[in-house]
Design a protein around this motif. Structure first.
Motif, PDB file in Angstrom:
ATOM      1  N   ALA A 105     -15.297  20.855 -10.451  1.00  0.00           N
ATOM      2  CA  ALA A 105     -15.242  22.277 -10.811  1.00  0.00           C
ATOM      3  C   ALA A 105     -16.089  22.558 -12.054  1.00  0.00           C
ATOM      4  O   ALA A 105     -16.747  23.596 -12.149  1.00  0.00           O
ATOM      5  N   GLY A 106     -16.078  21.623 -12.990  1.00  0.00           N
ATOM      6  CA  GLY A 106     -16.899  21.786 -14.189  1.00  0.00           C
ATOM      7  C   GLY A 106     -18.379  21.799 -13.873  1.00  0.00           C
ATOM      8  O   GLY A 106     -19.149  22.568 -14.458  1.00  0.00           O
ATOM      9  N   ALA A 128     -21.842  23.432 -23.455  1.00  0.00           N
ATOM     10  CA  ALA A 128     -20.422  23.672 -23.731  1.00  0.00           C
ATOM     11  C   ALA A 128     -19.611  23.593 -22.444  1.00  0.00           C
ATOM     12  O   ALA A 128     -18.513  23.041 -22.421  1.00  0.00           O
ATOM     13  N   GLN A 129     -20.158  24.132 -21.363  1.00  0.00           N
ATOM     14  CA  GLN A 129     -19.410  24.205 -20.115  1.00  0.00           C
ATOM     15  C   GLN A 129     -19.297  22.867 -19.394  1.00  0.00           C
ATOM     16  O   GLN A 129     -18.378  22.679 -18.600  1.00  0.00           O
ATOM     17  N   ILE A 130     -20.194  21.952 -19.660  1.00  0.00           N
ATOM     18  CA  ILE A 130     -20.137  20.642 -19.008  1.00  0.00           C
ATOM     19  C   ILE A 130     -18.980  19.802 -19.563  1.00  0.00           C
ATOM     20  O   ILE A 130     -18.639  18.747 -19.003  1.00  0.00           O
ATOM     21  N   ALA A 131     -18.331  20.297 -20.613  1.00  0.00           N
ATOM     22  CA  ALA A 131     -17.185  19.587 -21.189  1.00  0.00           C
ATOM     23  C   ALA A 131     -16.076  19.391 -20.159  1.00  0.00           C
ATOM     24  O   ALA A 131     -15.374  18.377 -20.184  1.00  0.00           O
ATOM     25  N   GLY A 135     -14.555  15.803 -19.352  1.00  0.00           N
ATOM     26  CA  GLY A 135     -13.115  15.566 -19.413  1.00  0.00           C
ATOM     27  C   GLY A 135     -12.557  15.057 -18.096  1.00  0.00           C
ATOM     28  O   GLY A 135     -11.707  14.155 -18.079  1.00  0.00           O
ATOM     29  N   GLY A 136     -13.033  15.608 -16.986  1.00  0.00           N
ATOM     30  CA  GLY A 136     -12.587  15.143 -15.674  1.00  0.00           C
ATOM     31  C   GLY A 136     -12.975  13.707 -15.416  1.00  0.00           C
ATOM     32  O   GLY A 136     -12.170  12.910 -14.919  1.00  0.00           O
TER      33      GLY A 136
END
Length: 160
Positions: A105-106, A128-131, A135-136
């Motif tokens: 989803a990321g 920032a959004q690839i975080a 995390g996944g």
């Protein structure tokens, strides 16, 4: 396998610590700049926000790997040892699957909206959004390490 898990744990701890250090340093520098010199750092809020997101992603996987995540022990303490062992496997497999979903989803999220430029930093929001993906992936790796640890613990030992 133990060495790899230990190295991964140290990596997560270090990245979590660095993230929090960046948050503290940037907020401190921004405050000093704003109140001592009346010249706010325009980028400080964004850097602190993104560092906190990354720190949370690393910290979640770190806590999970050490079995220090939030548990409902009021319920699990009522279960037999065998049922708790089964529940642990279910939780680890669920975390593996959900970490994979979070990573995927990321990637989709960063792919669709990652081209937008961050107003304070002037960098693509992708970073920032690839975080979420990072995390996944960290959760997937942590779940794999925990499952491997369970398999090794349940493996019969043979004496020579």
């Amino acid at each position: 396998m133990h060495r790899a898990e230990t190295a991964f744990r140290h990596l997560l701890a270090g990245l979590s610590g660095i993230s929090i250090l960046v948050v503290f340093g940037v907020v401190f520098a921004g405050s000093v700049s704003r109140y001592a010199f009346s010249a706010p750092l325009q980028w400080s809020e964004e850097v602190a926000k993104y560092a906190m997101i990354y720190g949370c992603m690393f910290g979640i996987a770190y806590a999970y790997l050490q079995d220090r995540q939030i548990n409902f022990t009021l319920v699990t303490d009522l279960l037999s040892k065998q049922m708790r062992a089964r529940l642990t496997v279910i939780v680890d497999v669920s975390t593996l699957v959900l970490g994979g979903i979070l990573a995927y989803a990321g990637l989709i999220f960063a792919g669709k909206r990652g081209g937008i430029m961050a107003s304070g930093l002037g960098i693509p929001m992708y970073w920032a959004q690839i975080a979420m993906t990072v995390g996944g992936v960290c959760l997937v790796l942590a779940a794999l390490f925990r499952l491997a640890r369970l398999m090794n613990k349940n493996r019969p030992e043979y004496e020579a």
